[in-house]
Design an enzyme around this catalytic site. Structure first.
Site, PDB file in Angstrom:
ATOM      1  N   CYS A   1      66.769  -5.328  41.106  1.00  0.00           N
ATOM      2  CA  CYS A   1      65.485  -6.033  40.260  1.00  0.00           C
ATOM      3  C   CYS A   1      64.397  -4.891  39.407  1.00  0.00           C
ATOM      4  O   CYS A   1      63.871  -5.918  39.270  1.00  0.00           O
ATOM      5  CB  CYS A   1      64.287  -5.367  41.876  1.00  0.00           C
ATOM      6  SG  CYS A   1      65.295  -5.801  43.845  1.00  0.00           S
TER       7      CYS A   1
ATOM      8  N   HIS B   1      57.350  -6.082  40.498  1.00  0.00           N
ATOM      9  CA  HIS B   1      58.580  -6.734  41.360  1.00  0.00           C
ATOM     10  C   HIS B   1      57.622  -7.556  42.557  1.00  0.00           C
ATOM     11  O   HIS B   1      57.677  -6.168  43.221  1.00  0.00           O
ATOM     12  CB  HIS B   1      59.741  -6.409  41.447  1.00  0.00           C
ATOM     13  CG  HIS B   1      60.750  -6.360  42.524  1.00  0.00           C
ATOM     14  ND1 HIS B   1      61.387  -7.583  42.202  1.00  0.00           N
ATOM     15  CD2 HIS B   1      61.323  -5.303  43.741  1.00  0.00           C
ATOM     16  CE1 HIS B   1      62.395  -8.114  42.845  1.00  0.00           C
ATOM     17  NE2 HIS B   1      62.201  -6.499  44.134  1.00  0.00           N
TER      18      HIS B   1
ATOM     19  N   ASN C   1      61.547 -12.017  47.915  1.00  0.00           N
ATOM     20  CA  ASN C   1      62.313 -11.129  46.966  1.00  0.00           C
ATOM     21  C   ASN C   1      62.905 -12.369  45.820  1.00  0.00           C
ATOM     22  O   ASN C   1      64.450 -12.515  46.407  1.00  0.00           O
ATOM     23  CB  ASN C   1      62.758  -9.651  47.607  1.00  0.00           C
ATOM     24  CG  ASN C   1      63.159  -8.634  46.942  1.00  0.00           C
ATOM     25  OD1 ASN C   1      63.481  -9.638  45.702  1.00  0.00           O
ATOM     26  ND2 ASN C   1      62.788  -7.344  47.063  1.00  0.00           N
TER      27      ASN C   1
END
Length: 342
Positions: A118, A260, A290
């Protein structure tokens, strides 16, 4: 003024198939309320059978190049470097970036993958920016793309609720540090002591070298939720603060933090640690989930398209992911027009 890498194009891409919380609830022991309360997510997109990370990367890359052309003409899209952040490459070998560059018609430019989960987009951005400031490249296409739906346990309600597929991209050009869009600084870090907190245990050389089939479930993505939450908040907050100190900004100077998009509670906790107001934190995970390495550029695209991110805004990007890895970048937002879903 010193040489700098300047953001001059922005694009994003999502698969066609949307999956609502209600659809997940029909398959798993979960509910819209359970998912929204714990994550803030209401929708995510997943690739169709046969669709891959490179397909999304090409779509986002095309749109970022078109965005660059709209302000800078054809020359602005004449990139000579491609860096792709992904943890779900089309194949274990070779890297996915060369094929993406080929499909985009970029010829024989250098192209390679960066794997930092990520945090991948921030790492890729720092890598490309460094190559521009060193004079190795003039213009770079930086893409974050992941298809985590392909590595999730189909019966794991937690991971399936959180993750979605997508891609986002920016074009960088050589410029000067005083220009809007110039990347003013980075803060990067890692801690391999947390390797097992975010992982796919099977499929790599360690498991394959045993000659034994993987243990049940080891072929799927796994995450230790509570410690990951804590580490994400601490490391994104501390990384952002170090970067603010480095570039001479305070939290009060910031217009937007694009973190993020892992979990809405993580985003709010990072904001609290930095002393920010809720309006300073960009949130789009409610609509896309996500999306791993695509998370930050997709959030940038959405915020710019909606008018929440405007030229002159002081912006910090910050990410946290497997490795463990973390990283942040700072810039003053330029006058660019993102190209997103048609």
């Amino acid at each position: 003024m010193s040489r700098a890498a300047v953001v001059c194009g922005l694009g994003g891409a999502l698969p066609a198939t949307a999956v609502t919380n209600e659809e997940l609830a029909a398959q798993l022991d979960t509910s819209d309320r359970w998912i929204r309360t714990r994550t803030g997510i209401g929708l995510r997109y997943v690739v169709a059978p046969g669709e891959s990370t490179s397909d999304l990367a090409v779509a986002a890359g095309e749109r970022a190049l078109e965005s660059a052309r709209r302000k800078g003409g054809d020359e602005a899209a004449d990139v000579d470097l491609v860096v792709l952040a992904t943890s779900t490459p089309d194949r274990p070998c070779p890297g996915t970036a060369p094929g993406v560059a080929h499909r985009l018609g970029l010829g024989t430019v250098p192209a390679f993958d960066v794997a930092a989960v990520c945090t991948g987009f921030v790492y890729a951005l720092a890598t490309a920016a460094s190559m521009i400031t060193a004079g190795v490249a003039r213009r770079a296409l930086v893409i974050g793309a992941d298809t985590f739906s392909t590595i999730l346990d189909p019966v794991d309600r937690t991971t399936r609720a959180i993750f979605g597929d997508g891609a986002g991209a920016v074009v960088l050009r050589a410029g000067e540090s005083g220009e809007p869009g110039a990347l003013l600084g980075f803060d990067l870090g890692s801690d391999g002591g947390g390797t097992d907190l975010i992982t796919v245990r099977a499929g790599g050389s360690r498991q394959r070298s045993t000659g034994e089939p993987p243990a049940e479930g080891d072929q799927y993505f796994a995450m230790e939720g509570r410690p990951v939450f804590t580490e994400a908040v601490i490391n994104m907050s501390e990384s952002s603060q170090r970067l603010l100190d480095r570039v001479g900004w305070t939290a009060a100077d910031l217009d937007k933090v694009v973190a993020h998009q892992a979990n809405v509670r993580i985003l709010h906790a990072v904001g609290e640690q930095l002393g920010l107001e809720e309006k300073q934190i960009v949130v789009n995970l409610d609509r896309v989930g996500n999306t791993v390495a695509a998370s930050i550029p997709l959030a940038l695209s959405d915020a710019a398209a909606a008018g929440d991110l405007v030229p002159g805004h002081r912006v910090v990007l910050t990410g946290f992911g497997g490795g463990l890895t973390w990283g942040s970048a700072a810039l003053v937002w330029p006058d660019i027009e993102p190209v997103t879903q048609p």
